[in-house]
Design an enzyme around this catalytic site. Structure first.
Site, mmCIF file in Angstrom:
data_model
loop_
_atom_site.group_PDB
_atom_site.id
_atom_site.type_symbol
_atom_site.label_atom_id
_atom_site.label_comp_id
_atom_site.label_asym_id
_atom_site.label_seq_id
_atom_site.Cartn_x
_atom_site.Cartn_y
_atom_site.Cartn_z
ATOM 1 C CB CYS A 259 -25.697 53.927 -18.413
ATOM 2 S SG CYS A 259 -24.089 54.625 -17.954
ATOM 3 C CG HIS A 309 -26.762 56.246 -14.730
ATOM 4 N ND1 HIS A 309 -26.520 54.939 -15.105
ATOM 5 C CD2 HIS A 309 -28.103 56.442 -14.872
ATOM 6 C CE1 HIS A 309 -27.663 54.363 -15.445
ATOM 7 N NE2 HIS A 309 -28.628 55.251 -15.329
ATOM 8 C CG HIS A 321 -31.913 54.167 -16.988
ATOM 9 N ND1 HIS A 321 -31.292 54.290 -15.777
ATOM 10 C CD2 HIS A 321 -33.106 53.555 -16.716
ATOM 11 C CE1 HIS A 321 -32.049 53.774 -14.809
ATOM 12 N NE2 HIS A 321 -33.159 53.345 -15.363
#
Length: 345
Positions: A259, A309, A321
């Site tokens: 990520c 994240h 993402h």
């Protein structure tokens, strides 16, 4: 005549004992069979466990990224300090050699008390001229000695700094290795659970086809999104161009990403340097709060309480993402996961 007696019938008590024993045997056999072939966990049960393991793996991945970034910084710092120590040592050697040569020359020339030399001199004026030169030499020696002492102090300090950096580098390397092992173990545990399911159920869990944080697998056309401004436009275009690239923990491109690695890669193409972890990225630029309605294309959307994240807002309530192991770079709703903070780079 032979007697024909009927065989003795077991008593009622004996029958009860035998019946109980038989029931026990049957129960034990059933229990043994159950232990030998435990029921496979259902899809929902596996999903809960796998999601938890992937959460832990993602958090560990960001710790790994941070440790790796710090290790690289320390290695560069150690190299620079070691170069400085080598140069300082060389300068020390030069100064020491110069002083040693002067001392040896004075020893060879011998030394006479200045008062006696003046009394015995047939040319006092000439002697005073020479004495002035000797005094100048002594002052030069004193300055050289002071330089040598200063250089020694700098060298000692540089050696201490180098030792401290090398010690931290060693500790960081150990952290890096242990965190790498932790990530791999979590992913292996998740894979063992997934292997117990059918291909369809396994794919559904990996691709998040159900659940609150559903992640769409359809590609988004950049032309359908609102335009971004400045370098954010390049970052958004770059991130969207990676749709379909596989997730790989610790990867930062060009064809595999985690990520935070995707964010670093996208903004690097725009000439902007981002820190490597999602936690560090949560501190860049300026805060836009936690409401995605206030976000602009290119903003970093940081998720979860531990900020483990991150995605990039692209407009229309969407972020791009790199979700997790087994998945690919894709688009999801901006609020599919609890937002921790939004940062404008």
């Amino acid at each position: 005549m032979a007697s024909h007696r009927r065989p003795k019938q077991p008593s009622r008590a004996q029958v009860s004992v035998l019946t109980a024993a038989a029931a026990t045997v049957v129960a034990l056999s059933a229990q043994s069979g159950a232990q030998a072939a435990p029921a496979k966990p259902g899809k929902d049960e596996v999903k809960v466990q796998v999601d938890a393991l992937y959460e832990q793996a993602e958090a560990a991945t960001e710790r790994f990224n941070g440790a790796k970034e710090r290790t690289e910084q320390l290695r560069r710092q150690a190299d620079q300090l070691q170069d400085q120590v080598a140069r300082s040592q060389e300068q020390m050697t030069t100064l020491q050699s110069g002083l040693a040569a002067e001392a040896a020359q004075e020893y060879r020339d011998g030394g006479v008390d200045p008062t006696i030399a003046l009394m015995l001199s047939s040319d006092p004026e000439n002697y005073l001229t020479k004495a002035s030169s000797v005094d100048q030499v002594n002052r030069t020696q004193a300055e050289t000695l002071k330089s040598l002492q200063d250089q020694q102090r700098r060298l000692d300090q540089q050696k201490q700094e180098t030792a401290a950096v090398l010690a931290e580098l060693d500790r960081n390397t150990q952290t890096l290795n242990s965190t790498k092992t932790e990530v791999q173990q979590k992913l292996q545990e998740a894979q063992k659970l997934l292997n117990q399911l059918s291909v369809a159920d396994r794919t559904a869990i990996l691709r998040g086809s159900d659940g609150a944080a559903s992640r769409s697998s359809s590609r988004v056309d950049p032309a359908s999104l609102p335009p971004a401004g400045g370098y954010a436009a390049v970052a958004v275009q770059t991130a969207l161009a990676q749709q379909g690239d596989p997730y790989l923990w610790g990867a930062g491109g060009p064809d595999k990403f985690d990520c935070s690695g995707l964010m670093v890669y996208a903004y690097a193409k725009a000439g902007v340097s981002l820190p490597r972890t999602s936690q560090a990225q949560a501190g860049v630029g300026t805060s836009v709060g936690t409401d995605w309605h206030n976000a602009l294309p290119g903003d970093l959307v940081i998720y979860k309480s531990d900020r483990s994240h991150v995605g990039m807002y692209i407009g229309n309530g969407l972020v791009v993402h790199a979700p997790r192991a087994g998945d690919v770079v894709k688009v999801m709703q901006a609020d599919a996961i609890k937002i921790n903070t939004i940062r404008r780079v």
